[in-house]
Design a protein around this motif. Sequence first.
Motif, PDB file in Angstrom:
ATOM      1  N   ILE A 214      -7.947  -0.617   6.750  1.00  0.00           N
ATOM      2  CA  ILE A 214      -6.616  -0.013   6.622  1.00  0.00           C
ATOM      3  C   ILE A 214      -6.465   0.646   5.249  1.00  0.00           C
ATOM      4  CG2 ILE A 214      -4.144  -0.513   6.494  1.00  0.00           C
ATOM      5  CD1 ILE A 214      -4.644  -2.775   8.549  1.00  0.00           C
ATOM      6  N   ARG A 215      -6.801  -0.081   4.201  1.00  0.00           N
ATOM      7  CA  ARG A 215      -6.639   0.431   2.834  1.00  0.00           C
ATOM      8  C   ARG A 215      -7.507   1.658   2.590  1.00  0.00           C
ATOM      9  NH1 ARG A 215      -8.316   0.681  -2.307  1.00  0.00           N
ATOM     10  NH2 ARG A 215      -6.892   0.040  -3.980  1.00  0.00           N
ATOM     11  N   ARG A 216      -8.736   1.615   3.078  1.00  0.00           N
ATOM     12  CA  ARG A 216      -9.704   2.685   2.826  1.00  0.00           C
ATOM     13  C   ARG A 216      -9.207   4.036   3.327  1.00  0.00           C
ATOM     14  NH1 ARG A 216     -14.911   3.493   1.380  1.00  0.00           N
ATOM     15  NH2 ARG A 216     -16.304   4.804   2.612  1.00  0.00           N
ATOM     16  N   PHE A 217      -8.537   4.059   4.474  1.00  0.00           N
ATOM     17  CA  PHE A 217      -8.148   5.327   5.093  1.00  0.00           C
ATOM     18  C   PHE A 217      -6.646   5.603   5.022  1.00  0.00           C
ATOM     19  CE2 PHE A 217     -12.094   3.996   7.203  1.00  0.00           C
ATOM     20  CZ  PHE A 217     -12.873   5.133   7.002  1.00  0.00           C
ATOM     21  N   MET A 218      -5.891   4.733   4.360  1.00  0.00           N
ATOM     22  CA  MET A 218      -4.433   4.874   4.357  1.00  0.00           C
ATOM     23  C   MET A 218      -3.962   6.111   3.581  1.00  0.00           C
ATOM     24  SD  MET A 218      -1.572   2.224   2.879  1.00  0.00           S
ATOM     25  CE  MET A 218      -2.019   0.892   3.976  1.00  0.00           C
ATOM     26  N   PRO A 219      -3.111   6.946   4.191  1.00  0.00           N
ATOM     27  CA  PRO A 219      -2.582   8.120   3.491  1.00  0.00           C
ATOM     28  C   PRO A 219      -1.548   7.729   2.439  1.00  0.00           C
ATOM     29  CG  PRO A 219      -1.638   7.951   5.690  1.00  0.00           C
ATOM     30  CD  PRO A 219      -2.685   6.880   5.595  1.00  0.00           C
ATOM     31  N   PRO A 220      -1.236   8.641   1.511  1.00  0.00           N
ATOM     32  CA  PRO A 220      -0.297   8.332   0.430  1.00  0.00           C
ATOM     33  C   PRO A 220       1.116   8.007   0.916  1.00  0.00           C
ATOM     34  CG  PRO A 220      -1.580  10.293  -0.107  1.00  0.00           C
ATOM     35  CD  PRO A 220      -1.863   9.970   1.330  1.00  0.00           C
ATOM     36  N   ASP A 221       1.543   8.611   2.017  1.00  0.00           N
ATOM     37  CA  ASP A 221       2.904   8.393   2.521  1.00  0.00           C
ATOM     38  C   ASP A 221       2.861   7.535   3.782  1.00  0.00           C
ATOM     39  OD1 ASP A 221       5.560   8.416   3.191  1.00  0.00           O
ATOM     40  OD2 ASP A 221       5.672  10.569   3.602  1.00  0.00           O
ATOM     41  N   MET A 222       3.344   6.294   3.643  1.00  0.00           N
ATOM     42  CA  MET A 222       3.417   5.365   4.775  1.00  0.00           C
ATOM     43  C   MET A 222       4.844   4.853   4.932  1.00  0.00           C
ATOM     44  SD  MET A 222       0.440   4.743   6.360  1.00  0.00           S
ATOM     45  CE  MET A 222       0.386   3.031   6.885  1.00  0.00           C
ATOM     46  N   THR A 223       5.787   5.699   4.610  1.00  0.00           N
ATOM     47  CA  THR A 223       7.195   5.305   4.599  1.00  0.00           C
ATOM     48  C   THR A 223       7.636   4.712   5.936  1.00  0.00           C
ATOM     49  OG1 THR A 223       7.657   7.071   3.025  1.00  0.00           O
ATOM     50  CG2 THR A 223       9.549   6.116   4.179  1.00  0.00           C
ATOM     51  N   GLY A 224       8.209   3.496   5.867  1.00  0.00           N
ATOM     52  CA  GLY A 224       8.782   2.851   7.043  1.00  0.00           C
ATOM     53  C   GLY A 224       7.804   2.148   7.954  1.00  0.00           C
ATOM     54  N   LYS A 225       6.502   2.155   7.620  1.00  0.00           N
ATOM     55  CA  LYS A 225       5.496   1.557   8.504  1.00  0.00           C
ATOM     56  C   LYS A 225       5.426   0.034   8.314  1.00  0.00           C
ATOM     57  CE  LYS A 225       3.783   5.751   9.520  1.00  0.00           C
ATOM     58  NZ  LYS A 225       3.957   6.402  10.824  1.00  0.00           N
ATOM     59  N   PRO A 234      -1.850  -9.670  -4.962  1.00  0.00           N
ATOM     60  CA  PRO A 234      -0.713  -8.984  -5.602  1.00  0.00           C
ATOM     61  C   PRO A 234      -0.972  -7.487  -5.817  1.00  0.00           C
ATOM     62  CG  PRO A 234      -1.040 -11.120  -6.633  1.00  0.00           C
ATOM     63  CD  PRO A 234      -2.197 -10.930  -5.674  1.00  0.00           C
ATOM     64  N   ASP A 235      -2.212  -7.102  -6.137  1.00  0.00           N
ATOM     65  CA  ASP A 235      -2.541  -5.679  -6.297  1.00  0.00           C
ATOM     66  C   ASP A 235      -2.385  -4.931  -4.983  1.00  0.00           C
ATOM     67  OD1 ASP A 235      -3.083  -6.002  -8.967  1.00  0.00           O
ATOM     68  OD2 ASP A 235      -5.274  -6.050  -8.736  1.00  0.00           O
ATOM     69  N   ASP A 236      -2.739  -5.585  -3.876  1.00  0.00           N
ATOM     70  CA  ASP A 236      -2.580  -4.954  -2.562  1.00  0.00           C
ATOM     71  C   ASP A 236      -1.109  -4.711  -2.247  1.00  0.00           C
ATOM     72  OD1 ASP A 236      -5.350  -5.020  -2.068  1.00  0.00           O
ATOM     73  OD2 ASP A 236      -5.231  -7.029  -1.212  1.00  0.00           O
ATOM     74  N   LEU A 237      -0.255  -5.665  -2.605  1.00  0.00           N
ATOM     75  CA  LEU A 237       1.180  -5.494  -2.368  1.00  0.00           C
ATOM     76  C   LEU A 237       1.716  -4.317  -3.172  1.00  0.00           C
ATOM     77  CD1 LEU A 237       0.870  -8.319  -1.028  1.00  0.00           C
ATOM     78  CD2 LEU A 237       3.122  -8.872  -1.956  1.00  0.00           C
ATOM     79  N   ALA A 238       1.252  -4.172  -4.411  1.00  0.00           N
ATOM     80  CA  ALA A 238       1.672  -3.035  -5.235  1.00  0.00           C
ATOM     81  C   ALA A 238       1.201  -1.722  -4.610  1.00  0.00           C
ATOM     82  CB  ALA A 238       1.110  -3.184  -6.650  1.00  0.00           C
ATOM     83  N   PHE A 239      -0.020  -1.716  -4.096  1.00  0.00           N
ATOM     84  CA  PHE A 239      -0.590  -0.546  -3.415  1.00  0.00           C
ATOM     85  C   PHE A 239       0.286  -0.143  -2.232  1.00  0.00           C
ATOM     86  CE2 PHE A 239      -3.345   1.223  -0.105  1.00  0.00           C
ATOM     87  CZ  PHE A 239      -4.118   2.160  -0.786  1.00  0.00           C
ATOM     88  N   MET A 240       0.734  -1.120  -1.450  1.00  0.00           N
ATOM     89  CA  MET A 240       1.567  -0.841  -0.272  1.00  0.00           C
ATOM     90  C   MET A 240       2.945  -0.330  -0.673  1.00  0.00           C
ATOM     91  SD  MET A 240       0.630  -3.908   2.404  1.00  0.00           S
ATOM     92  CE  MET A 240      -0.701  -4.972   1.894  1.00  0.00           C
TER      93      MET A 240
END
Length: 299
Positions: A214-225, A234-240
Amino acid sequence: MPKHVVSVSIGSSKRNSKAEVELAGLGDRFILERIGTDGSWSKAIELVKELDGQVDAFGLGGADLYVYAGNRRYTFRDSKKLADAAKKTPMLDGSGLKHTLERRVVRELEASVGWKGKKVLIPSAVDRFGLAEAMDQAGAQVLYGDFIFGLGLNIPLYRLATLQKIAYVLLPIITQLPFEWLYPTGEKQEKQVLDWRQKYFHWADVVAGDWHFIRRFMPPDMTGKIILTNTTTPDDLAFMRERGIQTLITTTPRLQGRSFGTNVMEAFIVAAAGRYPLSEADYLEYIQKLDLHPELTSL
């Protein structure tokens, strides 16, 4: 002495962690540890040989030992070499727990999320066949992305039966290939790939399954997903949060700031039981004993 569980991971050492916990219902204390080898299978094998018989259970992280299609199980050649290095201590890749825990999570969240009609992207369904079946049974509109994200082929699959038939033909071949051809290992887990595959994330309401895919291919805009996964730091949460994700659902509990992978939790259950192998009924019994529930985090 606390029982000791070590996840030997082919993934990045940057995600290493260690937690000592005591969970109600079991009484014993447990040390849960993750050690990454930055993509080196030889280092992982040496580490397993060194710790074999010294710890209560191994988890196999950053790679799968088994993948499933229906009731058929297939074994990855590279992962089997690592598992075979453990002569005394059982090694778990999380597949047994995925089949039980993740199905239960989908059912448990039906009332709050409402899966029926939701567009759900599962980048690798053969890695999460129980989750894929549960989403299908819940009435979600599921896109199985195994060709897209695993093989780089623009072939979206929308029927579980089709995926299963293709898997019967291809998995005996695919599981003999070098694992890093199919899945990001070591430093590759930190790198993003922004290409034509982003459109499938934009299509989805929910993205579910393995976090590294999921992280590898995730686009910059994931609003509302909504993201449904496990093994987040914690770094992953910041990324999301940076990408506007609305809700994170983790299938395993957060311990000292991170959710451990299913391989760690499965190894933890085997260490608690003091025996191996365990049946599906055994896993369900321990899921109930530990009162394991999905954790919803509003981002």
